[in-house]
Scaffold this active site. Structure first.
Site, short mmCIF file in Angstrom:
data_model
loop_
_atom_site.label_atom_id
_atom_site.label_comp_id
_atom_site.label_asym_id
_atom_site.label_seq_id
_atom_site.Cartn_x
_atom_site.Cartn_y
_atom_site.Cartn_z
N CYS A 1 68.36 65.48 30.66
CA CYS A 1 69.35 66.51 31.01
C CYS A 1 68.97 67.83 30.33
CB CYS A 1 70.73 66.05 30.56
SG CYS A 1 71.97 67.34 30.69
N CYS B 1 71.52 68.94 27.66
CA CYS B 1 71.42 68.11 26.45
C CYS B 1 70.19 68.51 25.64
CB CYS B 1 71.36 66.63 26.80
SG CYS B 1 72.98 65.92 27.23
N ASP C 1 73.77 82.71 31.35
CA ASP C 1 73.10 82.11 32.51
C ASP C 1 71.75 82.80 32.72
OD1 ASP C 1 74.30 80.38 35.16
OD2 ASP C 1 72.44 81.50 35.41
N HIS D 1 77.66 64.86 26.87
CA HIS D 1 77.13 64.79 28.24
C HIS D 1 78.16 64.17 29.17
CE1 HIS D 1 74.16 64.58 31.47
NE2 HIS D 1 74.82 63.48 31.81
N GLY E 1 77.31 73.38 45.25
CA GLY E 1 76.04 73.91 44.73
C GLY E 1 75.76 73.56 43.29
N THR F 1 73.83 72.31 40.34
CA THR F 1 72.40 72.05 40.16
C THR F 1 72.08 71.41 38.82
OG1 THR F 1 72.09 74.30 39.31
CG2 THR F 1 71.70 73.97 41.67
N HIS G 1 75.44 68.31 34.09
CA HIS G 1 76.09 68.24 32.78
C HIS G 1 77.14 69.34 32.88
CE1 HIS G 1 75.65 68.17 28.10
NE2 HIS G 1 76.70 68.92 28.40
N HIS H 1 79.65 72.33 33.06
CA HIS H 1 79.61 73.66 32.44
C HIS H 1 80.59 74.54 33.19
CE1 HIS H 1 76.52 73.14 35.51
NE2 HIS H 1 76.77 74.39 35.86
N HIS I 1 81.38 78.17 34.32
CA HIS I 1 80.83 79.52 34.49
C HIS I 1 81.93 80.53 34.14
CE1 HIS I 1 77.21 78.51 37.04
NE2 HIS I 1 77.94 77.43 37.28
P1 5GP Z 1 75.50 75.02 38.68
O1 5GP Z 1 74.78 75.47 39.90
O2 5GP Z 1 75.11 73.61 38.29
O3 5GP Z 1 76.99 75.20 38.72
O4 5GP Z 1 75.04 75.99 37.52
C1 5GP Z 1 73.87 75.82 36.79
C2 5GP Z 1 73.57 77.16 36.18
O5 5GP Z 1 72.64 76.99 35.14
C3 5GP Z 1 72.93 78.13 37.19
O6 5GP Z 1 73.77 79.29 37.30
C4 5GP Z 1 71.57 78.45 36.58
O7 5GP Z 1 71.20 79.79 36.74
C5 5GP Z 1 71.76 78.07 35.12
N1 5GP Z 1 70.56 77.61 34.46
C6 5GP Z 1 69.61 76.78 34.97
N2 5GP Z 1 68.67 76.53 34.05
C7 5GP Z 1 69.03 77.21 32.92
C8 5GP Z 1 68.44 77.36 31.64
O8 5GP Z 1 67.39 76.79 31.32
N3 5GP Z 1 69.09 78.15 30.74
C9 5GP Z 1 70.26 78.80 31.06
N4 5GP Z 1 70.82 79.56 30.10
N5 5GP Z 1 70.84 78.68 32.27
C10 5GP Z 1 70.24 77.90 33.19
ZN ZN Z 2 73.57 66.46 29.35
#
Ligand code: 5GP
Ligand code: ZN
Length: 114
Positions: free
Chosen positions: A4, A7, A30, A46, A93, A95, A98, A100, A102
């Site tokens: 992850c 993690c 982000d 996690h 969406g 990606t 784990h 989070h 926003h």
């Molecule tokens: P999701 O699409 O899962 O809601 O959001 C994942 C977010 O993590 C995306 O907005 C993406 O830009 C961000 N992200 C992906 N990889 C990394 C990383 O290595 N570091 C940081 N700080 N953000 C990341």
């Molecule tokens: Zn995790």
């Protein structure tokens, strides 16, 4: 969790600037910001998605939301406003699996979202 991304960042295995942390959460910028302020409030525990929350996580999710509000206020966005979003699974969406939260602020955000 072995594979992850968040993690690994939390464990220090992937170096990443951490804006804030306490015993329960870390806050990162982000890497692909969608607003002038785009932060991620991430629990150290996690949990793959909101579908995996249990009663035991109620306080943790409350902490995440209150931390987002506190950071928004620190940046002066409490009055103009901000958006907090949990994406869950494909149609939203998600990606990184784990959870989070926003935190997006600093511009007018469209509704409904795309
Ligand atoms: P999701 O699409 O899962 O809601 O959001 C994942 C977010 O993590 C995306 O907005 C993406 O830009 C961000 N992200 C992906 N990889 C990394 C990383 O290595 N570091 C940081 N700080 N953000 C990341
Ligand atoms: Zn995790």
């Amino acid at each position: 969790m072995n594979d992850c991304l968040f993690c690994k960042i939390i464990a220090g295995q992937i170096p990443s600037p951490i804006l804030y942390q306490d015993e329960a959460v870390v806050v990162l910028r982000d890497i692909n910001p969608q607003a002038p302020l785009h932060l991620l409030i991430i629990p150290k525990k996690h949990i793959a998605s909101l579908n995996d929350l249990s009663d035991a996580d109620d306080a943790l999710v409350g902490l995440m939301v209150r931390r987002a509000a506190a950071i928004a206020k620190e940046h002066g966005y409490d009055e103009p406003g901000y958006r907090t979003v949990f994406n869950t699974n494909r149609d939203a969406g998600q990606t990184v699996f784990h959870i989070h939260l926003h935190l997006l602020a600093g511009r007018s955000l469209a509704w409904p979202p795309g």
